[in-house]
Design a protein around this motif. Sequence first.
Motif, PDB file in Angstrom:
ATOM      1  N   ARG A   1      36.272  -3.818 -12.653  1.00 48.59           N
ATOM      2  CA  ARG A   1      35.103  -4.616 -12.998  1.00 48.59           C
ATOM      3  C   ARG A   1      33.864  -3.738 -12.952  1.00 48.59           C
ATOM      4  O   ARG A   1      33.813  -2.737 -12.232  1.00 48.59           O
ATOM      5  CB  ARG A   1      34.926  -5.780 -12.014  1.00 48.59           C
ATOM      6  CG  ARG A   1      35.912  -6.907 -12.208  1.00 48.59           C
ATOM      7  CD  ARG A   1      35.760  -7.992 -11.165  1.00 48.59           C
ATOM      8  NE  ARG A   1      36.347  -7.597  -9.892  1.00 48.59           N
ATOM      9  CZ  ARG A   1      36.408  -8.371  -8.813  1.00 48.59           C
ATOM     10  NH1 ARG A   1      35.901  -9.594  -8.864  1.00 48.59           N
ATOM     11  NH2 ARG A   1      36.975  -7.950  -7.712  1.00 48.59           N
ATOM     12  N   ALA A   2      32.869  -4.125 -13.715  1.00 47.56           N
ATOM     13  CA  ALA A   2      31.580  -3.434 -13.707  1.00 47.56           C
ATOM     14  C   ALA A   2      30.474  -4.477 -13.645  1.00 47.56           C
ATOM     15  O   ALA A   2      30.567  -5.534 -14.278  1.00 47.56           O
ATOM     16  CB  ALA A   2      31.419  -2.561 -14.953  1.00 47.56           C
ATOM     17  N   VAL A   3      29.427  -4.178 -12.885  1.00 43.25           N
ATOM     18  CA  VAL A   3      28.319  -5.122 -12.768  1.00 43.25           C
ATOM     19  C   VAL A   3      27.301  -4.885 -13.884  1.00 43.25           C
ATOM     20  O   VAL A   3      27.195  -3.787 -14.443  1.00 43.25           O
ATOM     21  CB  VAL A   3      27.617  -5.011 -11.402  1.00 43.25           C
ATOM     22  CG1 VAL A   3      28.584  -5.337 -10.272  1.00 43.25           C
ATOM     23  CG2 VAL A   3      27.000  -3.628 -11.207  1.00 43.25           C
ATOM     24  N   THR A   4      26.588  -5.934 -14.206  1.00 41.85           N
ATOM     25  CA  THR A   4      25.460  -5.797 -15.117  1.00 41.85           C
ATOM     26  C   THR A   4      24.223  -5.437 -14.305  1.00 41.85           C
ATOM     27  O   THR A   4      23.998  -5.994 -13.221  1.00 41.85           O
ATOM     28  CB  THR A   4      25.219  -7.084 -15.917  1.00 41.85           C
ATOM     29  OG1 THR A   4      24.026  -6.936 -16.679  1.00 41.85           O
ATOM     30  CG2 THR A   4      25.111  -8.312 -15.023  1.00 41.85           C
TER      31      THR A   4
ATOM     32  N   GLY B   1      29.780  -8.129 -15.065  1.00 39.54           N
ATOM     33  CA  GLY B   1      29.400  -8.259 -16.460  1.00 39.54           C
ATOM     34  C   GLY B   1      30.413  -7.676 -17.416  1.00 39.54           C
ATOM     35  O   GLY B   1      30.239  -7.754 -18.634  1.00 39.54           O
ATOM     36  N   ALA B   2      31.499  -7.076 -16.875  1.00 41.69           N
ATOM     37  CA  ALA B   2      32.536  -6.503 -17.736  1.00 41.69           C
ATOM     38  C   ALA B   2      33.843  -6.403 -16.962  1.00 41.69           C
ATOM     39  O   ALA B   2      33.841  -6.175 -15.738  1.00 41.69           O
ATOM     40  CB  ALA B   2      32.127  -5.133 -18.256  1.00 41.69           C
TER      41      ALA B   2
ATOM     42  N   PRO C   1      26.634  -5.215 -24.667  1.00 48.95           N
ATOM     43  CA  PRO C   1      27.133  -3.893 -25.074  1.00 48.95           C
ATOM     44  C   PRO C   1      26.789  -2.773 -24.089  1.00 48.95           C
ATOM     45  O   PRO C   1      27.509  -1.771 -24.036  1.00 48.95           O
ATOM     46  CB  PRO C   1      26.434  -3.658 -26.419  1.00 48.95           C
ATOM     47  CG  PRO C   1      26.060  -5.011 -26.911  1.00 48.95           C
ATOM     48  CD  PRO C   1      25.759  -5.817 -25.690  1.00 48.95           C
ATOM     49  N   ASP C   2      25.724  -2.943 -23.313  1.00 50.40           N
ATOM     50  CA  ASP C   2      25.295  -1.859 -22.427  1.00 50.40           C
ATOM     51  C   ASP C   2      25.941  -1.914 -21.044  1.00 50.40           C
ATOM     52  O   ASP C   2      25.654  -1.079 -20.199  1.00 50.40           O
ATOM     53  CB  ASP C   2      23.767  -1.865 -22.291  1.00 50.40           C
ATOM     54  CG  ASP C   2      23.236  -3.186 -21.744  1.00 50.40           C
ATOM     55  OD1 ASP C   2      23.864  -4.227 -22.004  1.00 50.40           O
ATOM     56  OD2 ASP C   2      22.191  -3.182 -21.078  1.00 50.40           O
TER      57      ASP C   2
ATOM     58  N   ASP D   1      30.720   3.568 -20.454  1.00 49.12           N
ATOM     59  CA  ASP D   1      31.706   4.644 -20.429  1.00 49.12           C
ATOM     60  C   ASP D   1      33.124   4.139 -20.696  1.00 49.12           C
ATOM     61  O   ASP D   1      34.041   4.946 -20.898  1.00 49.12           O
ATOM     62  CB  ASP D   1      31.663   5.366 -19.079  1.00 49.12           C
ATOM     63  CG  ASP D   1      31.822   4.419 -17.895  1.00 49.12           C
ATOM     64  OD1 ASP D   1      31.285   3.292 -17.959  1.00 49.12           O
ATOM     65  OD2 ASP D   1      32.462   4.806 -16.904  1.00 49.12           O
ATOM     66  N   TRP D   2      33.324   2.826 -20.712  1.00 49.48           N
ATOM     67  CA  TRP D   2      34.638   2.285 -21.041  1.00 49.48           C
ATOM     68  C   TRP D   2      34.853   2.316 -22.553  1.00 49.48           C
ATOM     69  O   TRP D   2      33.902   2.479 -23.316  1.00 49.48           O
ATOM     70  CB  TRP D   2      34.747   0.846 -20.535  1.00 49.48           C
ATOM     71  CG  TRP D   2      34.842   0.726 -19.037  1.00 49.48           C
ATOM     72  CD1 TRP D   2      34.880   1.746 -18.129  1.00 49.48           C
ATOM     73  CD2 TRP D   2      34.895  -0.491 -18.290  1.00 49.48           C
ATOM     74  NE1 TRP D   2      34.956   1.249 -16.853  1.00 49.48           N
ATOM     75  CE2 TRP D   2      34.971  -0.121 -16.913  1.00 49.48           C
ATOM     76  CE3 TRP D   2      34.893  -1.834 -18.621  1.00 49.48           C
ATOM     77  CZ2 TRP D   2      35.040  -1.079 -15.887  1.00 49.48           C
ATOM     78  CZ3 TRP D   2      34.973  -2.790 -17.614  1.00 49.48           C
ATOM     79  CH2 TRP D   2      35.044  -2.413 -16.264  1.00 49.48           C
ATOM     80  N   PRO D   3      36.090   2.160 -23.022  1.00 47.93           N
ATOM     81  CA  PRO D   3      36.348   2.212 -24.471  1.00 47.93           C
ATOM     82  C   PRO D   3      35.499   1.203 -25.247  1.00 47.93           C
ATOM     83  O   PRO D   3      35.267   0.078 -24.795  1.00 47.93           O
ATOM     84  CB  PRO D   3      37.844   1.871 -24.573  1.00 47.93           C
ATOM     85  CG  PRO D   3      38.418   2.310 -23.264  1.00 47.93           C
ATOM     86  CD  PRO D   3      37.354   2.035 -22.254  1.00 47.93           C
ATOM     87  N   THR D   4      35.027   1.634 -26.402  1.00 49.73           N
ATOM     88  CA  THR D   4      34.222   0.779 -27.271  1.00 49.73           C
ATOM     89  C   THR D   4      34.757   0.863 -28.703  1.00 49.73           C
ATOM     90  O   THR D   4      35.500   1.776 -29.051  1.00 49.73           O
ATOM     91  CB  THR D   4      32.737   1.197 -27.270  1.00 49.73           C
ATOM     92  OG1 THR D   4      32.636   2.541 -27.744  1.00 49.73           O
ATOM     93  CG2 THR D   4      32.139   1.099 -25.879  1.00 49.73           C
ATOM     94  N   LEU D   5      34.339  -0.099 -29.507  1.00 54.27           N
ATOM     95  CA  LEU D   5      34.600  -0.097 -30.942  1.00 54.27           C
ATOM     96  C   LEU D   5      33.290  -0.436 -31.655  1.00 54.27           C
ATOM     97  O   LEU D   5      32.365  -0.954 -31.037  1.00 54.27           O
ATOM     98  CB  LEU D   5      35.690  -1.107 -31.304  1.00 54.27           C
ATOM     99  CG  LEU D   5      37.125  -0.732 -30.894  1.00 54.27           C
ATOM    100  CD1 LEU D   5      38.087  -1.881 -31.165  1.00 54.27           C
ATOM    101  CD2 LEU D   5      37.597   0.521 -31.611  1.00 54.27           C
TER     102      LEU D   5
END
Length: 367
Positions: free
Chosen positions: A231-234, A251-252, A277-278, A282-286
């Motif tokens: 998990r990642a915080v916003t 947030g993710a 989006p922010d 550093d995690w995978p994006t498209l």
Amino acid sequence: MAERKDRVVVWATGGIGSIAIRAIHERPNLELVGVWVHSPEKDGMDAGELANGEPIGVAATTDADALIALKPDCVIYAASGPERDALAIPDYVKLLSAGLNVVTTSTTRLVNPHAYEPVEWRDQLVTAAKAGQASLYASGIEPGFAADYLALVLATQSSQIEKIHAYEIGLYDDYGVPDIMSDAMGFGRPLDYQPWIAMPGAIEGEWQGQIRMVADALGVEVSEMRSTFDRAVTERTLEVAMGTVEAGTCGALRMQAIGVVDGREAIVIEHVTRLAPDVAPDWPTLPNALGYRVVITGTPDIDCTFDVTLRDRKKAGIESMTSGAGAMVATAMRVVNAVPYVVDAQPGLLSSVDLPLTIPKGAFNPA
């Protein structure tokens, strides 16, 4: 010779059901004969109006037995809710026992019915399908296509395969179901909160069926299921469809279901889900808000990325123009397009590999 028309009932008028209603009404090979609704307020209303469109002359009803009495060729089951499996299984049993084929987007783990758990529920479905000589098929865009069926289609180009890694990467800022987003997934919660998806075995349970379907089709055995969860915080407060997500809360999410073959992590399904989006850059994006990717490492290496977007919401029978709207249409069409093939299939519980390519009959419209 006149083209065959399969008579269809749509079960519920939420997002997926509404899309299915509009699509069936426009297809020359399908005939909408009934629509089930849960709410008494919708009983008797025109199904076309309920599906965000014009009247089509088919009244919705809360009377399930009346719909069964119509003896449709197939039921498109699209009911949803936090207890959808517990509520859907008895419906499937009733419909199958009555001799009605069922295609569903509601019970995602049934995309591989041969690995579906709990076993006692699967046994009930097998018994009902045999008694009614009917078939059950579950699909969608993911699960049901992007991380499983598409991976197998791409593998038809392979001489040798070392690893298959499939991704869904998307923004869920427009998904406004708090009990799923907050309670089950943990969005908007501090990181010391344990959501349902983080409980031991939850990730493996959700995606092991897809992984085993891919493995079985390729003739290999999954000896072990593993998972990862991050998990990642916003860092800023977000206003999203589920409500206010405060800075410093989740947030993710990033999670992987991993199938081990011959001691190697060989088949991976990964979901990266953000509220902005922010978050976790550093995690995978498209490139777009919601997309899918399949990477096959082998001979040759194969890398396929796609997304589904929507230009005309009214034509699709959908209200929102959110990032997930195209995926909703694709999910509905995976079962709508499968109807003639499920009707023609041998009775039983079906996966995508049990059917031919479900080419959408009557969909091509150059105008």
